[in-house]
Motif scaffolding. Structure first.
Motif, PDB file in Angstrom:
ATOM      1  N   ASP A 134       0.308  10.196   0.983  1.00 25.60           N
ATOM      2  CA  ASP A 134       0.584   9.303  -0.145  1.00 25.60           C
ATOM      3  C   ASP A 134       2.098   9.272  -0.368  1.00 25.60           C
ATOM      4  O   ASP A 134       2.699  10.287  -0.706  1.00 25.60           O
ATOM      5  CB  ASP A 134      -0.127   9.844  -1.389  1.00 25.60           C
ATOM      6  CG  ASP A 134      -0.012   8.932  -2.595  1.00 25.60           C
ATOM      7  OD1 ASP A 134       0.803   7.986  -2.574  1.00 25.60           O
ATOM      8  OD2 ASP A 134      -0.734   9.183  -3.573  1.00 25.60           O
ATOM      9  N   ILE A 135       2.710   8.103  -0.173  1.00 29.37           N
ATOM     10  CA  ILE A 135       4.165   8.020  -0.363  1.00 29.37           C
ATOM     11  C   ILE A 135       4.544   7.905  -1.837  1.00 29.37           C
ATOM     12  O   ILE A 135       5.704   7.981  -2.183  1.00 29.37           O
ATOM     13  CB  ILE A 135       4.819   6.889   0.466  1.00 29.37           C
ATOM     14  CG1 ILE A 135       4.316   5.501   0.051  1.00 29.37           C
ATOM     15  CG2 ILE A 135       4.619   7.130   1.954  1.00 29.37           C
ATOM     16  CD1 ILE A 135       5.065   4.345   0.707  1.00 29.37           C
ATOM     17  N   ILE A 182       6.617   0.952  -5.551  1.00 26.23           N
ATOM     18  CA  ILE A 182       8.070   0.796  -5.690  1.00 26.23           C
ATOM     19  C   ILE A 182       8.743   2.019  -5.089  1.00 26.23           C
ATOM     20  O   ILE A 182       8.491   3.152  -5.498  1.00 26.23           O
ATOM     21  CB  ILE A 182       8.478   0.628  -7.164  1.00 26.23           C
ATOM     22  CG1 ILE A 182       7.821  -0.628  -7.739  1.00 26.23           C
ATOM     23  CG2 ILE A 182       9.994   0.556  -7.299  1.00 26.23           C
ATOM     24  CD1 ILE A 182       8.019  -0.796  -9.228  1.00 26.23           C
ATOM     25  N   GLN A 183       9.574   1.776  -4.099  1.00 23.83           N
ATOM     26  CA  GLN A 183      10.287   2.832  -3.395  1.00 23.83           C
ATOM     27  C   GLN A 183      11.776   2.465  -3.356  1.00 23.83           C
ATOM     28  O   GLN A 183      12.160   1.346  -3.709  1.00 23.83           O
ATOM     29  CB  GLN A 183       9.761   2.968  -1.960  1.00 23.83           C
ATOM     30  CG  GLN A 183       8.293   3.328  -1.863  1.00 23.83           C
ATOM     31  CD  GLN A 183       8.048   4.784  -2.166  1.00 23.83           C
ATOM     32  OE1 GLN A 183       8.785   5.666  -1.762  1.00 23.83           O
ATOM     33  NE2 GLN A 183       6.974   5.060  -2.898  1.00 23.83           N
ATOM     34  N   THR A 189      11.249   9.985  -7.806  1.00 23.63           N
ATOM     35  CA  THR A 189      10.445  10.689  -8.813  1.00 23.63           C
ATOM     36  C   THR A 189       9.950   9.809  -9.959  1.00 23.63           C
ATOM     37  O   THR A 189       9.635  10.317 -11.033  1.00 23.63           O
ATOM     38  CB  THR A 189      11.171  11.937  -9.382  1.00 23.63           C
ATOM     39  OG1 THR A 189      12.301  11.526 -10.132  1.00 23.63           O
ATOM     40  CG2 THR A 189      11.577  12.900  -8.282  1.00 23.63           C
ATOM     41  N   ILE A 190       9.819   8.498  -9.738  1.00 27.75           N
ATOM     42  CA  ILE A 190       9.230   7.653 -10.782  1.00 27.75           C
ATOM     43  C   ILE A 190       7.709   7.751 -10.769  1.00 27.75           C
ATOM     44  O   ILE A 190       7.057   7.332 -11.719  1.00 27.75           O
ATOM     45  CB  ILE A 190       9.701   6.177 -10.702  1.00 27.75           C
ATOM     46  CG1 ILE A 190       9.323   5.542  -9.365  1.00 27.75           C
ATOM     47  CG2 ILE A 190      11.179   6.065 -10.968  1.00 27.75           C
ATOM     48  CD1 ILE A 190       9.637   4.063  -9.263  1.00 27.75           C
ATOM     49  N   GLU A 191       7.145   8.273  -9.678  1.00 28.65           N
ATOM     50  CA  GLU A 191       5.703   8.522  -9.585  1.00 28.65           C
ATOM     51  C   GLU A 191       5.489   9.846  -8.868  1.00 28.65           C
ATOM     52  O   GLU A 191       6.386  10.364  -8.203  1.00 28.65           O
ATOM     53  CB  GLU A 191       4.999   7.394  -8.823  1.00 28.65           C
ATOM     54  CG  GLU A 191       4.879   6.110  -9.621  1.00 28.65           C
ATOM     55  CD  GLU A 191       3.873   5.155  -9.028  1.00 28.65           C
ATOM     56  OE1 GLU A 191       2.800   5.607  -8.577  1.00 28.65           O
ATOM     57  OE2 GLU A 191       4.152   3.957  -9.022  1.00 28.65           O
ATOM     58  N   ASP A 192       4.267  10.355  -9.007  1.00 25.70           N
ATOM     59  CA  ASP A 192       3.915  11.589  -8.341  1.00 25.70           C
ATOM     60  C   ASP A 192       2.782  11.287  -7.375  1.00 25.70           C
ATOM     61  O   ASP A 192       1.836  10.585  -7.771  1.00 25.70           O
ATOM     62  CB  ASP A 192       3.471  12.631  -9.381  1.00 25.70           C
ATOM     63  CG  ASP A 192       3.352  14.011  -8.815  1.00 25.70           C
ATOM     64  OD1 ASP A 192       4.189  14.349  -7.950  1.00 25.70           O
ATOM     65  OD2 ASP A 192       2.443  14.740  -9.229  1.00 25.70           O
ATOM     66  N   PRO A 193       2.816  11.676  -6.144  1.00 22.54           N
ATOM     67  CA  PRO A 193       3.797  12.535  -5.504  1.00 22.54           C
ATOM     68  C   PRO A 193       5.033  11.754  -5.052  1.00 22.54           C
ATOM     69  O   PRO A 193       5.061  10.526  -5.125  1.00 22.54           O
ATOM     70  CB  PRO A 193       3.041  13.071  -4.282  1.00 22.54           C
ATOM     71  CG  PRO A 193       2.134  11.944  -3.892  1.00 22.54           C
ATOM     72  CD  PRO A 193       1.720  11.309  -5.217  1.00 22.54           C
ATOM     73  N   ASN A 194       6.018  12.483  -4.577  1.00 24.82           N
ATOM     74  CA  ASN A 194       7.240  11.892  -4.047  1.00 24.82           C
ATOM     75  C   ASN A 194       7.651  12.650  -2.782  1.00 24.82           C
ATOM     76  O   ASN A 194       8.658  13.351  -2.784  1.00 24.82           O
ATOM     77  CB  ASN A 194       8.360  11.928  -5.087  1.00 24.82           C
ATOM     78  CG  ASN A 194       9.616  11.245  -4.583  1.00 24.82           C
ATOM     79  OD1 ASN A 194       9.562  10.342  -3.761  1.00 24.82           O
ATOM     80  ND2 ASN A 194      10.747  11.697  -5.065  1.00 24.82           N
ATOM     81  N   PRO A 195       6.855  12.515  -1.702  1.00 25.57           N
ATOM     82  CA  PRO A 195       7.159  13.298  -0.506  1.00 25.57           C
ATOM     83  C   PRO A 195       8.357  12.780   0.286  1.00 25.57           C
ATOM     84  O   PRO A 195       8.959  13.503   1.052  1.00 25.57           O
ATOM     85  CB  PRO A 195       5.878  13.189   0.325  1.00 25.57           C
ATOM     86  CG  PRO A 195       5.339  11.849  -0.043  1.00 25.57           C
ATOM     87  CD  PRO A 195       5.665  11.691  -1.511  1.00 25.57           C
ATOM     88  N   GLU A 218       0.862  -1.189   0.000  1.00 24.46           N
ATOM     89  CA  GLU A 218       0.000   0.000   0.000  1.00 24.46           C
ATOM     90  C   GLU A 218       0.891   1.229   0.000  1.00 24.46           C
ATOM     91  O   GLU A 218       2.006   1.191   0.535  1.00 24.46           O
ATOM     92  CB  GLU A 218      -0.894   0.036   1.242  1.00 24.46           C
ATOM     93  CG  GLU A 218      -1.815  -1.152   1.395  1.00 24.46           C
ATOM     94  CD  GLU A 218      -2.909  -1.201   0.361  1.00 24.46           C
ATOM     95  OE1 GLU A 218      -3.331  -0.124  -0.122  1.00 24.46           O
ATOM     96  OE2 GLU A 218      -3.348  -2.309   0.030  1.00 24.46           O
ATOM     97  N   ASP A 219       0.399   2.333  -0.556  1.00 26.42           N
ATOM     98  CA  ASP A 219       1.221   3.538  -0.551  1.00 26.42           C
ATOM     99  C   ASP A 219       0.487   4.773  -0.016  1.00 26.42           C
ATOM    100  O   ASP A 219       1.027   5.871  -0.068  1.00 26.42           O
ATOM    101  CB  ASP A 219       1.799   3.823  -1.934  1.00 26.42           C
ATOM    102  CG  ASP A 219       0.734   4.120  -2.970  1.00 26.42           C
ATOM    103  OD1 ASP A 219       1.020   4.904  -3.886  1.00 26.42           O
ATOM    104  OD2 ASP A 219      -0.372   3.568  -2.875  1.00 26.42           O
ATOM    105  N   VAL A 220      -0.733   4.603   0.509  1.00 21.31           N
ATOM    106  CA  VAL A 220      -1.482   5.723   1.068  1.00 21.31           C
ATOM    107  C   VAL A 220      -1.809   5.409   2.529  1.00 21.31           C
ATOM    108  O   VAL A 220      -2.344   4.344   2.836  1.00 21.31           O
ATOM    109  CB  VAL A 220      -2.777   6.008   0.270  1.00 21.31           C
ATOM    110  CG1 VAL A 220      -3.562   7.141   0.901  1.00 21.31           C
ATOM    111  CG2 VAL A 220      -2.451   6.324  -1.181  1.00 21.31           C
ATOM    112  N   PHE A 221      -1.477   6.366   3.398  1.00 18.62           N
ATOM    113  CA  PHE A 221      -1.717   6.233   4.832  1.00 18.62           C
ATOM    114  C   PHE A 221      -2.506   7.454   5.269  1.00 18.62           C
ATOM    115  O   PHE A 221      -1.939   8.537   5.417  1.00 18.62           O
ATOM    116  CB  PHE A 221      -0.385   6.133   5.582  1.00 18.62           C
ATOM    117  CG  PHE A 221       0.439   4.962   5.146  1.00 18.62           C
ATOM    118  CD1 PHE A 221       0.304   3.739   5.779  1.00 18.62           C
ATOM    119  CD2 PHE A 221       1.305   5.079   4.065  1.00 18.62           C
ATOM    120  CE1 PHE A 221       1.033   2.641   5.346  1.00 18.62           C
ATOM    121  CE2 PHE A 221       2.041   3.990   3.636  1.00 18.62           C
ATOM    122  CZ  PHE A 221       1.900   2.769   4.276  1.00 18.62           C
TER     123      PHE A 221
END
Length: 177
Positions: free
Chosen positions: A124-125, A129-130, A158-164, A117-120
């Motif tokens: 949104d992380i 893939i990180q 920066t392979i996806e947006d957002p990238n916090p 998962e990438d949303v908490f």
């Protein structure tokens, strides 16, 4: 992650480290547990993981008292907070610099991590893939036990947006086989 899950992980780890030496796989150098807390002011996340270090036997004496070892670290864990939980897996080369007989060494690693998962909550992380990098130290408390601290950064490069990005302080304990 609830306390039952954490207790199960600890029992599994304790079972693996209690095997007689001749039954252990020498492929694994050590294994341990690590806990992390995020540094972000707008989100509250924790990580819990089981990790192991795979011995590559790659080692260089940089001087009479300084040695550099290159191994592989893998981890499986959970990132939880803001009402959501993600499982993750990561694998990375790990560099450790030791100084003679000192019980303290410097460690650094960087490599990919994969999250379920990438949303908490509202945070949104930025994708499954990180890339996780860390720097810190290991303190060998006795012959087989080590306590560690790492500053850890995770982002998607920066392979996806957002990238916090996500910065964490992590504490760990490991057993050397």
């Amino acid at each position: 992650m609830n306390y039952r899950t954490l207790a199960s992980i600890i029992i599994l780890f304790a079972s693996a480290t209690s095997l007689p030496a001749q039954e252990r796989d020498p492929f694994f150098q050590n294994a341990g547990l690590r806990f992390g807390q995020d540094l972000e002011s707008n989100v509250n996340l924790q990580s819990y993981e089981i990790f192991c270090r795979i011995d590559t036997s790659l080692s260089w004496n940089l001087s009479e008292n300084i040695t550099l070892d290159l191994d592989i670290e893998t981890a499986v864990g959970a990132l939880t907070g803001e009402g959501d939980t993600a499982a993750y897996f990561r694998i990375a080369p790990l560099v450790e610099i030791t100084f003679g007989d000192s019980p303290v060494s410097i460690v650094a690693s960087a490599g990919p991590s994969f999250h379920s998962e990438d949303v908490f909550g509202n945070y949104d992380i930025g994708g499954a893939i990180q890339f996780t990098s860390s720097i810190g130290f290991n303190w060998r408390v006795c012959e087989n036990w080590t306590v560690s601290y790492r500053f850890q950064h995770t982002s998607n490069a920066t392979i996806e947006d957002p990238n916090p990005g996500l910065n964490m302080h992590t504490l760990g304990v490991s057993y050397k086989f």
